[in-house]
Design a protein around this motif. Structure first.
Motif, mmCIF file in Angstrom:
data_model
loop_
_atom_site.group_PDB
_atom_site.id
_atom_site.type_symbol
_atom_site.label_atom_id
_atom_site.label_comp_id
_atom_site.label_asym_id
_atom_site.label_seq_id
_atom_site.Cartn_x
_atom_site.Cartn_y
_atom_site.Cartn_z
ATOM 1 N N HIS A 523 62.987 11.196 -17.832
ATOM 2 C CA HIS A 523 63.197 11.174 -16.385
ATOM 3 C C HIS A 523 61.979 10.563 -15.706
ATOM 4 N N THR A 524 62.232 9.577 -14.866
ATOM 5 C CA THR A 524 61.214 8.852 -14.107
ATOM 6 C C THR A 524 60.285 8.110 -15.067
ATOM 7 N N MET A 525 60.757 6.961 -15.504
ATOM 8 C CA MET A 525 60.064 6.165 -16.505
ATOM 9 C C MET A 525 59.915 4.730 -16.008
ATOM 10 N N LYS A 526 58.881 4.052 -16.496
ATOM 11 C CA LYS A 526 58.782 2.622 -16.259
ATOM 12 C C LYS A 526 59.658 1.871 -17.253
ATOM 13 N N TRP A 527 59.536 2.215 -18.546
ATOM 14 C CA TRP A 527 60.381 1.662 -19.595
ATOM 15 C C TRP A 527 60.987 2.801 -20.403
ATOM 16 N N ALA A 528 62.256 2.646 -20.792
ATOM 17 C CA ALA A 528 62.835 3.577 -21.755
ATOM 18 C C ALA A 528 62.430 3.169 -23.171
ATOM 19 N N GLU A 562 66.901 8.801 -16.896
ATOM 20 C CA GLU A 562 67.230 8.768 -15.478
ATOM 21 C C GLU A 562 66.042 8.248 -14.688
ATOM 22 N N ASN A 563 66.356 7.492 -13.631
ATOM 23 C CA ASN A 563 65.324 6.967 -12.733
ATOM 24 C C ASN A 563 64.340 6.080 -13.494
ATOM 25 N N PRO A 592 66.633 2.977 -7.999
ATOM 26 C CA PRO A 592 67.072 2.036 -6.955
ATOM 27 C C PRO A 592 66.232 0.772 -6.883
ATOM 28 N N LYS A 593 64.982 0.830 -7.339
ATOM 29 C CA LYS A 593 64.097 -0.327 -7.262
ATOM 30 C C LYS A 593 63.951 -1.039 -8.601
ATOM 31 N N SER A 594 64.901 -0.816 -9.508
ATOM 32 C CA SER A 594 64.809 -1.444 -10.821
ATOM 33 C C SER A 594 65.036 -2.943 -10.719
ATOM 34 N N LYS A 595 64.586 -3.666 -11.741
ATOM 35 C CA LYS A 595 64.715 -5.112 -11.760
ATOM 36 C C LYS A 595 66.164 -5.518 -12.004
ATOM 37 N N GLU A 596 66.496 -6.757 -11.593
ATOM 38 C CA GLU A 596 67.861 -7.241 -11.763
ATOM 39 C C GLU A 596 68.224 -7.357 -13.237
#
Length: 650
Positions: A523-528, A562-563, A592-596
């Protein structure tokens, strides 16, 4: 960093007739206390008869406009003043039944509160998520023989009813990048063992440790002899330097290594000491109210030679400072207790590191090298100067129920770093770190290649990690002796940069292969997912730039995140692709601010199955369940014995 921690602990013992707690009564207690207890029904390999606690809570990371400030919290706090104290009490009920000498039950209550100071910010509510927290069911007194069927019989038999206590550790990190305030508050959720239907009477003063008290604990080996550190003149006032007393104690106890071994008891108090060495057939046992404090005088830290697989100190060309607790060429060593504390007081080291004032590499908190049959369990480790727990060139290592805490911006405060080790078991650990929570290593470039000692047969289970700038589990980057057969299961990352990360580069050589991950929650990660073939830190100019690392057989299955800002970044090495990658049954909910383009892939080969969002085209869809070994490792067959220590000192 301004920590605020208020801890209230009270314990009381009762005697009663041994009546097992039924499931019906357990549900009644749950209803009465309006709590939720979810038993372990997921087949997670937990062989200890413990209850797995799942606490439902809400968390939101609110990224403020114009910067990357983040605040994690519970619920809606609304606009606050510049500094507002918030008291967060948490009480968790866990029911259990501990048969003590067939006629006694030990009931304990621990309440912990933290005062959290916040700057003027708004924390918003997110939909609820279920996050598992590592429990601390103190059931190691049962012999563990690796046979789940036999263990279940033991748990159900009236002769050895295991306790179902659980300890959940829940941290909240509040930080802002303007440097004005960094706070972490750790809420250690207490234990309440409830027994009904019988009469109870108190048999001891609450919280007292009196002559004749008996402690039971689980260990690979029990000891025939025991002493207290006070027998050697130690004073637990937090001011008296006790280095000589601790080392004299260990030296004296070494005489009993061939006579059943010996235990050194550290009673309640604050015990200031410099570095000291351990011995074989030895147990260091810390009372719950014992705190070992590392000296902040650098003159109390002697120098040690560089590790041969690194060539020189990790941070400087010269040697390194000796670790706070150190042992080499040992067998049968145990560091355990009743969740006592070892505090490295590392801030002085972090400051000198940032100021460039250190000529040698900083010390670890605990380092065991060239040793076998090692157990480190039931401890809280704080503020290590450098890596916290470093077993190196060792085998048959068990690290269990360890809490490791360091400020999230402290430099290189890795949690647990198994380094060129064989047969290692890491279970039920909770780590807040300024670097990787677990970093698997095996030597650095040409020195690691020449030493040639891999890390292999490593099991990591029920790990919870918070590390905003690093990985939950990192493989490398110092992996030049090789890494193979790593199994990570039921692991959780919260507000962490990446999940299981591979770090390597040209010049490392060797291999990372046969890695298996199952049941990863984030939860709340930059990369999975993150694999990096260009992590280019080298010890010197003499490394071989053509030494290619081989990365193959990397398996992930049953992943929920998530997130997440970016699902994956897989960057292999041109002409040396990472192969055999498999990802199955993975659901990643983007922020919501993830890259395309949530996936970035180059120089990798593999397959995926049931992965959302859709992966790179070079990882095509194929209906498959990625591998996870069913055969147990040799370290999983190690038995824990029920050991007893009788206190002779107040």
């Amino acid at each position: 960093m301004v920590p605020a921690l208020l801890v209230l602990v009270c314990r009381q013992q009762y005697t009663r007739a041994p009546i097992p707690l039924t499931r019906e009564r357990e549900r009644e207690i749950q209803k009465e206390e309006e709590k939720t207890l979810e038993p372990d029904e997921e087949g997670d390999g937990n062989d200890h008869g413990e209850s797995v606690l799942t606490l439902t809570w809400t968390m939101k990371v609110n990224e403020l406009k114009g910067n990357n400030n983040q605040i994690n919290g519970l619920g809606f706090l609304g606009p606050l003043g510049y500094v507002t104290p918030i008291l967060l009490p948490v009480a968790t009920l866990v029911s259990g039944d501990l048969l003590f000498q067939e006629s006694a039950i030990s009931c304990s209550v621990s309440y912990v509160s933290s005062i959290i100071l916040l700057t003027k910010r708004v924390v918003q509510i997110r939909p609820q998520i279920n996050l598992p927290f590592p429990n601390g069911a103190d059931v190691d007194n049962d012999e563990y023989d690796g046979d789940e069927g036999e263990n279940e019989k033991k748990r159900q038999s009236p002769e050895s009813v295991a306790s179902a206590t659980a300890t959940a550790t829940l941290p909240f990190l509040f930080y802002c990048n303007n440097g004005a305030l960094e706070i972490y508050a750790v809420v250690v959720v207490g234990i309440l063992l409830v027994s009904t239907g019988t009469e109870c009477r108190a048999v001891g003063k609450v919280g007292a440790v009196t002559t004749g008290s008996v402690f039971e604990y689980g260990a690979v080996s029990c000891r025939a002899h025991s002493f207290s550190v006070t027998d050697f003149g130690a004073v637990g006032d937090g001011k008296t330097l006790n280095t000589r007393a601790f080392q004299q104690a260990v030296d004296h106890l070494s005489r009993y290594s061939q006579q059943g071994g010996a235990l050194l008891y550290v009673p309640p108090g604050r015990w200031l000491t410099g570095t000291f060495n351990l011995t074989s057939h030895f147990t260091l046992f810390l009372h719950k109210d014992a705190v070992l404090l590392a000296s902040q005088d650098i003159n109390d830290w002697p120098l040690a030679k560089p590790l041969p697989s690194y060539g020189h100190g990790r941070e400087a060309p010269g040697g390194r400072y000796m670790s706070f607790i150190f042992g080499t060429n040992l067998t049968d060593v145990i560091i355990t207790g009743m969740n006592g504390t070892i505090d490295g007081q590392g801030e002085i080291w972090w400051t000198k590191f940032h100021e460039g004032k250190l000529r040698y590499t900083r010390p670890h908190l605990i380092e065991i090298m060239h040793s076998n049959n090692i157990q480190i369990s039931h401890l809280t480790l704080l503020n290590s100067p450098f890596w916290t727990l470093h077993p190196v060139y060792s085998s048959d290592v068990i690290i269990q129920r360890i809490t490791i805490l360091a400020p999230v911006k402290s430099p290189n405060t890795d949690g647990i770093d198994p380094d060129s080790c064989t047969n290692t078991r890491i279970e039920d650990c909770f780590i807040v770190s300024g670097d990787d929570c677990v970093a698997v290593k095996s030597g650095w470039d040409e020195y690691g290649i020449a030493y040639g000692m891999p890390t292999r047969h490593l099991a990591i289970r029920r790990l919870t990690c918070i590390s905003p700038t690093s990985a939950m589990i990192a493989l490398g980057s110092e992996m030049s002796g090789g890494i193979e057969d790593v199994r990570a299961e039921d692991i959780t990352a919260i507000n962490t940069e990446s999940g299981v990360r591979i770090k390597t580069a040209m010049g490392r050589g060797a291999y990372v292969r046969d890695v298996y991950v199952k049941g990863m929650k984030m939860h709340t990660m930059k990369w999975a997912f993150w694999m990096d073939g260009n992590y280019g830190s080298h010890p010197d100019k003499h490394y071989n730039p053509n030494a290619r690392p081989m990365v193959s057989g990397i398996n992930y299955r049953d992943v929920v995140a998530e997130n997440v800002t970016m699902a994956a970044q897989f960057n292999g090495i041109p002409g040396d692709p990472f192969t055999g990658i498999c990802i199955s049954n993975a659901t990643i909910a983007m922020s919501p601010k993830s890259k395309e383009a949530p996936w970035t892939c180059s120089h990798v080969q593999g397959i995926t199955s049931g992965v959302t969002p859709r992966p790179c085209s070079i990882l095509p869809e194929k209906t498959v369940a990625c591998q996870f070994p069913t055969a147990k490792l040799p370290i999983d067959m190690v038995k824990f014995k029920k050991c007893v220590y009788k206190v002779r000192h107040t």
